[in-house]
Design an enzyme around this catalytic site. Structure first.
Site, short mmCIF file in Angstrom:
data_model
loop_
_atom_site.label_atom_id
_atom_site.label_comp_id
_atom_site.label_asym_id
_atom_site.label_seq_id
_atom_site.Cartn_x
_atom_site.Cartn_y
_atom_site.Cartn_z
N HIS A 51 18.47 -24.41 -62.69
CA HIS A 51 18.76 -24.66 -64.09
C HIS A 51 18.70 -23.30 -64.78
O HIS A 51 18.02 -22.39 -64.30
CB HIS A 51 17.73 -25.61 -64.72
CG HIS A 51 17.83 -27.02 -64.18
ND1 HIS A 51 16.81 -27.61 -63.49
CD2 HIS A 51 18.83 -27.92 -64.23
CE1 HIS A 51 17.18 -28.83 -63.13
NE2 HIS A 51 18.40 -29.04 -63.57
N ASP A 54 15.26 -22.29 -65.18
CA ASP A 54 14.56 -21.96 -63.93
C ASP A 54 14.78 -20.47 -63.65
O ASP A 54 13.88 -19.78 -63.18
CB ASP A 54 15.13 -22.74 -62.72
CG ASP A 54 14.90 -24.24 -62.81
OD1 ASP A 54 13.80 -24.64 -63.25
OD2 ASP A 54 15.80 -25.01 -62.42
#
Ligand code: XUL
Ligand code: MN
Length: 346
Positions: A51, A54
């Site tokens: 993501h 992330d």
């Protein structure tokens, strides 16, 4: 045993999760990103899914320059470890701006936030060396149908996808359909919807899909048929294998955990369509059971891959000639038993 190198495997940092659910707190301590990366290597996986946050934690508090700088640092680390980034995905379901959806929010400022964040996510992907942008359209739907207009929402999705395609001439959008959760009803619940929406964009060739086994089951569909359908269009660009026990909350169980025969059929269609031969990864979007102890924390990932590879073997050793004969003779009873006994083994 089928060789691991014939498929490439990945998972995301969120798949080493801490066990919280809507009714209780975490059951395992939080681990750092570095630790998760080290586990990925130790398990012999090839790539990680990211993501946007992330890759760049606290992304909303950072300037574009800071975001790109951090993405470059991450790329250096991944190169150093020999790990690829499979995809990037904008996490458009946590921020206050996404409370009423992202691209389909009723608030134009919030729609703009979603588009801006998606374009940044494409830039991060570029730096990390992936052209695949995964779009799980988490809050693009409604809790009550009167709150939005489905036709307008479809048009808003197309406008948002067009902006992404125009932002980067190489990016490929991979839509991950899911029929519900967190929404009551999502606008893109199935692969058929994803591929239909792709046709309305101005570059349909660059809009494909990601299939997740559990999401198909939640839609009352057969994951293997969804894979076959999507691959008929040449548009299965990523895959989240897992399992799901019927129409409940999204369970993300280890692959094959609930329905081994369905898992076999998923592997069989992947083999038949040569999934992976164009560089696609097999990703496991699985979570540990909430009861899992710290010392068993990675088993769901390792087990999913083991099951997958054993089913590759089962698929390759399935007696195709015999099954053709039984099909020609319309002896589906015998075919059914042949599958069961093949899976049970000697
Ligand atoms: C949600 C889901 C997500 C996506 C990534 O159900 O599957 O983890 O795969 O955004
Ligand atoms: Mn998923």
């Amino acid at each position: 045993m089928a060789k691991a190198h014939s498929y490439k495997f990945c998972f995301g940092p969120w798949n080493i999760s801490e066990g919280s659910d809507p009714y209780g707190p975490t059951t395992r301590p939080a681990q750092t990103f570095d630790w998760k990366l080290a586990q990925l290597k130790k398990l012999g996986f090839d790539a990680m899914m990211f993501h946007d946050d992330d890759a760049v934690p606290d992304i909303d508090s950072k300037s574009t320059a800071q975001i790109l700088k951090q993405a470059k640092e991450l790329k250096k680390r991944l190169d150093g470890e020999g790990i690829a980034a499979e995809m990037t995905a904008p996490r458009l379901w946590f921020a206050p701006q996404t409370v009423d959806g992202a691209y389909t929010s009723n608030d134009p400022k919030h729609r703009q936030y979603a588009i801006d964040r998606s374009l940044r996510c494409i830039d991060i992907g570029n730096i990390l060396g992936t052209d695949l942008l995964v779009l799980w359209l988490a809050r693009e739907g409604t809790y009550l149908r009167e709150a939005k207009n489905a036709k307008r929402s479809t048009e808003l999705l197309v406008q948002a996808f067009d902006k992404m395609l125009a932002h980067d001439k190489k990016v490929r959008l991979s839509i991950e359909p899911k029929p519900n959760e967190p929404m009551d009803h999502a606008y893109i619940p199935t692969i058929g919807h994803a591929l239909a929406v792709a046709q309305l964009t101005h570059d349909p060739k660059r809009v494909g899909a990601l299939i997740e086994s559990a999401h198909c089951i939640l839609a009352g569909l057969d994951p293997a048929d969804e894979i076959d359908f999507c691959m008929t269009f040449g548009k299965l660009w990523s895959l989240h294998l897992n399992d799901q026990n019927g129409l409940k909350y999204d369970q993300d169980k280890p692959f094959g955990s609930t329905n081994l025969r369905s898992a076999f059929n998923q592997v069989r269609v992947l083999e038949r369509n040569k999934y992976g031969s164009r560089g696609e990864y097999v990703c496991f979007d699985v979570h540990p059971f909430r009861t899992t102890k710290v010392e068993h924390w990675l088993a769901h990932l390792d087990n999913s891959r083991r099951t997958f590879l054993k089913l590759v073997e089962k698929s390759r050793s399935f007696d195709e000639a015999k099954s053709k004969q039984l099909i020609a003779d319309r002896d589906y009873q015998a075919l059914d038993q042949m599958v069961i006994e093949h899976l049970l083994g000697k």
